[in-house]
Design a protein around this motif. Sequence first.
Motif, PDB file in Angstrom:
ATOM      1  N   LEU A   1      -3.000  -4.830  -2.998  1.00 42.84           N
ATOM      2  CA  LEU A   1      -1.767  -5.382  -2.406  1.00 42.84           C
ATOM      3  C   LEU A   1      -1.180  -4.420  -1.375  1.00 42.84           C
ATOM      4  N   GLN A   2      -1.239  -3.126  -1.664  1.00 40.71           N
ATOM      5  CA  GLN A   2      -0.754  -2.129  -0.705  1.00 40.71           C
ATOM      6  C   GLN A   2      -1.569  -2.200   0.580  1.00 40.71           C
ATOM      7  N   LEU A   3      -2.890  -2.237   0.431  1.00 43.37           N
ATOM      8  CA  LEU A   3      -3.761  -2.311   1.600  1.00 43.37           C
ATOM      9  C   LEU A   3      -3.467  -3.567   2.407  1.00 43.37           C
ATOM     10  N   TYR A   4      -3.349  -4.694   1.714  1.00 45.66           N
ATOM     11  CA  TYR A   4      -3.075  -5.966   2.381  1.00 45.66           C
ATOM     12  C   TYR A   4      -1.760  -5.900   3.155  1.00 45.66           C
ATOM     13  N   SER A   5      -0.703  -5.460   2.486  1.00 43.78           N
ATOM     14  CA  SER A   5       0.618  -5.476   3.129  1.00 43.78           C
ATOM     15  C   SER A   5       0.677  -4.481   4.294  1.00 43.78           C
ATOM     16  N   LEU A   6       0.065  -3.315   4.131  1.00 45.78           N
ATOM     17  CA  LEU A   6       0.049  -2.351   5.235  1.00 45.78           C
ATOM     18  C   LEU A   6      -0.766  -2.882   6.410  1.00 45.78           C
ATOM     19  N   TYR A   7      -1.877  -3.562   6.103  1.00 44.41           N
ATOM     20  CA  TYR A   7      -2.694  -4.153   7.165  1.00 44.41           C
ATOM     21  C   TYR A   7      -1.887  -5.201   7.925  1.00 44.41           C
TER      22      TYR A   7
ATOM     23  N   ALA B   1       2.906   1.773   9.553  1.00 43.69           N
ATOM     24  CA  ALA B   1       2.054   1.031   8.613  1.00 43.69           C
ATOM     25  C   ALA B   1       0.589   1.380   8.824  1.00 43.69           C
ATOM     26  N   MET B   2       0.173   1.489  10.083  1.00 44.12           N
ATOM     27  CA  MET B   2      -1.217   1.871  10.370  1.00 44.12           C
ATOM     28  C   MET B   2      -1.524   3.239   9.791  1.00 44.12           C
ATOM     29  N   GLN B   3      -0.618   4.203   9.995  1.00 40.58           N
ATOM     30  CA  GLN B   3      -0.844   5.558   9.507  1.00 40.58           C
ATOM     31  C   GLN B   3      -0.906   5.581   7.978  1.00 40.58           C
ATOM     32  N   GLU B   4      -0.045   4.846   7.312  1.00 35.71           N
ATOM     33  CA  GLU B   4      -0.076   4.789   5.846  1.00 35.71           C
ATOM     34  C   GLU B   4      -1.376   4.151   5.358  1.00 35.71           C
ATOM     35  N   TYR B   5      -1.839   3.134   6.064  1.00 34.16           N
ATOM     36  CA  TYR B   5      -3.104   2.477   5.706  1.00 34.16           C
ATOM     37  C   TYR B   5      -4.259   3.482   5.825  1.00 34.16           C
ATOM     38  N   ILE B   6      -4.293   4.209   6.937  1.00 32.40           N
ATOM     39  CA  ILE B   6      -5.335   5.221   7.165  1.00 32.40           C
ATOM     40  C   ILE B   6      -5.305   6.256   6.048  1.00 32.40           C
TER      41      ILE B   6
END
Length: 85
Positions: free
Chosen positions: A27-33, A72-77
Amino acid sequence: MELTSQFEQAVAESKTLPEKPSNEILLQLYSLYKQGTTGDVDTDPPSNPFDFVARAKHEAWEGLKGKTKEAAMQEYIDLVKKLKG
């Protein structure tokens, strides 16, 4: 490397992680994406109250409202790097 390139690389790497992440991490990955690619949530919540997956995804994305695409991109990375171990 440019942030967008790093983000795209992290998206590709997220599909080849050594272990399947927990639902919470997914869910974290999805929402950050979604926040990194679309920005603030732009859809209505699912109308079916029993579509728990869609509701959880929508709520996770909505929880990031106001976060910049870049953040959001940086957190995803960072999250994908952590998951790769």
